[in-house]
Design an enzyme around this catalytic site. Structure first.
Site, PDB file in Angstrom:
ATOM      1  N   LYS A 174      36.441 -14.229  37.228  1.00 38.42           N
ATOM      2  CA  LYS A 174      35.737 -14.046  35.945  1.00 38.42           C
ATOM      3  C   LYS A 174      36.720 -13.557  34.868  1.00 38.42           C
ATOM      4  CE  LYS A 174      32.233 -15.375  38.277  1.00 38.42           C
ATOM      5  NZ  LYS A 174      31.114 -14.702  38.889  1.00 38.42           N
TER       6      LYS A 174
HETATM    7  C1  LIG Z   1      30.004 -14.870  39.956  1.00 41.58           C
HETATM    8  C2  LIG Z   1      28.575 -15.007  39.593  1.00 41.58           C
HETATM    9  C3  LIG Z   1      27.583 -14.110  40.047  1.00 41.58           C
HETATM   10  C4  LIG Z   1      27.850 -13.074  41.100  1.00 41.58           C
HETATM   11  O1  LIG Z   1      28.878 -12.225  40.797  1.00 41.58           O
HETATM   12  P1  LIG Z   1      29.485 -11.250  41.914  1.00 41.58           P
HETATM   13  O2  LIG Z   1      30.111 -10.168  41.093  1.00 41.58           O
HETATM   14  O3  LIG Z   1      30.495 -12.074  42.656  1.00 41.58           O
HETATM   15  O4  LIG Z   1      28.396 -10.764  42.773  1.00 41.58           O
HETATM   16  C5  LIG Z   1      26.305 -14.244  39.570  1.00 41.58           C
HETATM   17  N1  LIG Z   1      25.977 -15.226  38.717  1.00 41.58           N
HETATM   18  C6  LIG Z   1      26.884 -16.127  38.287  1.00 41.58           C
HETATM   19  C7  LIG Z   1      26.450 -17.185  37.330  1.00 41.58           C
HETATM   20  C8  LIG Z   1      28.206 -16.063  38.727  1.00 41.58           C
HETATM   21  O5  LIG Z   1      29.086 -16.978  38.322  1.00 41.58           O
END
Ligand SMILES: *Cc1c(COP(=O)(O)O)cnc(C)c1O
Length: 362
Positions: A174
């Site tokens: 991210k």
């Molecule tokens: C990465 C992601 C999540 C989950 O994030 P984590 O921190 O890995 O639990 C939830 N929703 C979307 C759209 C994502 O891309």
């Protein structure tokens, strides 16, 4: 292999984590609150509550909003499973609305009446325009895992101008990272309190019955972030503006380089909105062949996502209306996009894609 996403960690990040390790607090310390204040300041929301990941944060948000059995939660099927799983964790039913093929976001006007909760996903970092909802559900939880640093006409995503809560992810792919991590922002003090309690076993201190005494009214979890992670989050957040502008440069360069190729380039932000550019999703014919060719030639492309309604665990959700989602899934590919991607690497991605398209044409 050039990956589709990658963190950028510098000496300042490393020093911040080391300092947290040498401090008195490895968890539940002052760095957590400092990171939460930074997030509140950046988004403009009144409260921010850090969680150990965005999946846990989405669970906390559904709990805080008192969703449960008999409630219908709606989200986008072209998303990571966590956007939908959160409803199932609290016993709610989960359904999907179709996407707008131009934005790849769920179509707000298609959200029907009778829905208790909506989880709009800002796909690839492009904010959903929540002013276009015709039927407003009781609860709106923005899944902004892709969209930290993106803005709407009301300001930064996370300010909750048209929602109850916004959830961020700090996974390494991210835009900013804490290794694993997440957070919820809200302008509602009651929700913030419920989010904090749920993160920490449901514990509520009752000081007039003794310094040791606490009560648990509702069962919570241990969904805490550590101080080392929060320290990393603070130094990463300070670099958010730089990360976003580099992502914009690279996305614009892709738009130009891809202009002559038979691909649909990534959706652009509409007037008044700015993109978070977490992903650069293109659409191509013969996607499976193009995917394999790119992977075989060192390009770590990815498909975002196998629609959630294709998962056996969601076989009972109605899906015959998800025409645009199914069509997008057949064609979609994410090209590498991250701040340290070089122009030479980007050129290699585009050249390899051009070869792949030439080879896959009938
Ligand atoms: C990465 C992601 C999540 C989950 O994030 P984590 O921190 O890995 O639990 C939830 N929703 C979307 C759209 C994502 O891309």
């Amino acid at each position: 292999m050039i990956p589709y996403g990658r963190q950028e960690i510098d000496d300042e990040d490393v020093a911040a984590v080391v300092a947290a390790l040498r401090s008195d607090w490895l968890t539940q310390g002052p760095t957590i609150e400092a990171f939460e204040s930074d997030l509140a300041l950046m988004t403009g929301a009144e409260h921010a509550v850090a969680y150990c990941n965005a999946t846990a944060a989405l669970h906390g948000a559904c709990h805080a909003a008192e969703l449960g059995p008999g409630d219908l939660l709606i989200t986008s099927s072209l998303s990571f499973a966590a956007s939908a799983n959160c409803g199932r964790y609290v016993g709610a039913d989960v359904g999907f609305v179709d996407i707008d093929p131009k934005t790849l976001n769920l179509d707000p006007a298609a959200v029907p009446e009778g829905v208790e909760a909506l989880v709009p996903v800002h796909f690839a970092g492009l904010p959903v325009d929540l002013t276009q909802l015709v039927h407003r559900p009781r609860v709106i939880i923005e899944d902004a895992a892709h969209a930290i640093g993106a803005t709407t006409p009301d300001g930064p995503v996370g300010n909750c101008a048209h929602s109850d809560m916004t959830v961020f992810s700090f996974h390494p792919v991210k835009t900013i990272t804490t290794g694993e991590g997440g957070a919820v922002t809200t302008n509602n003090a009651h929700l913030a309190e419920r989010l904090r309690r749920f993160r920490h076993h449901g514990i509520r201190a009752v000081p007039d019955r003794g310094g040791w005494y606490y009560e648990i009214d509702e069962i919570g979890m241990n969904y805490r972030l550590t101080d080392m992670q929060a320290a990393l989050g603070r130094t990463q957040l300070a670099k958010l503006g730089g990360f976003i502008s580099r992502r914009h440069e690279l996305a614009q360069r892709y738009d130009l380089l891809l202009a002559g190729l038979p691909v649909t380039t990534a959706p652009a932000a509409g007037a008044g909105f700015t993109h978070g550019h977490h992903l650069y999703p293109i659409r191509v014919q013969h996607r499976d062949e193009v995917f394999s060719y790119l992977r075989q030639n060192g390009i770590g492309t990815q498909v975002h996502y196998v629609p959630i309604h294709h998962q056996p665990a969601y076989a009972s959700s109605a899906s015959s209306h998800l025409v645009n989602t199914n069509e997008a899934y057949e064609q979609i590919l994410s090209l590498p996009l991250f701040p340290t991607l070089t122009e030479a690497e980007q050129d290699k991605v585009v050249d390899t894609l051009a070869d792949a398209l030439a080879k896959s044409a009938p």
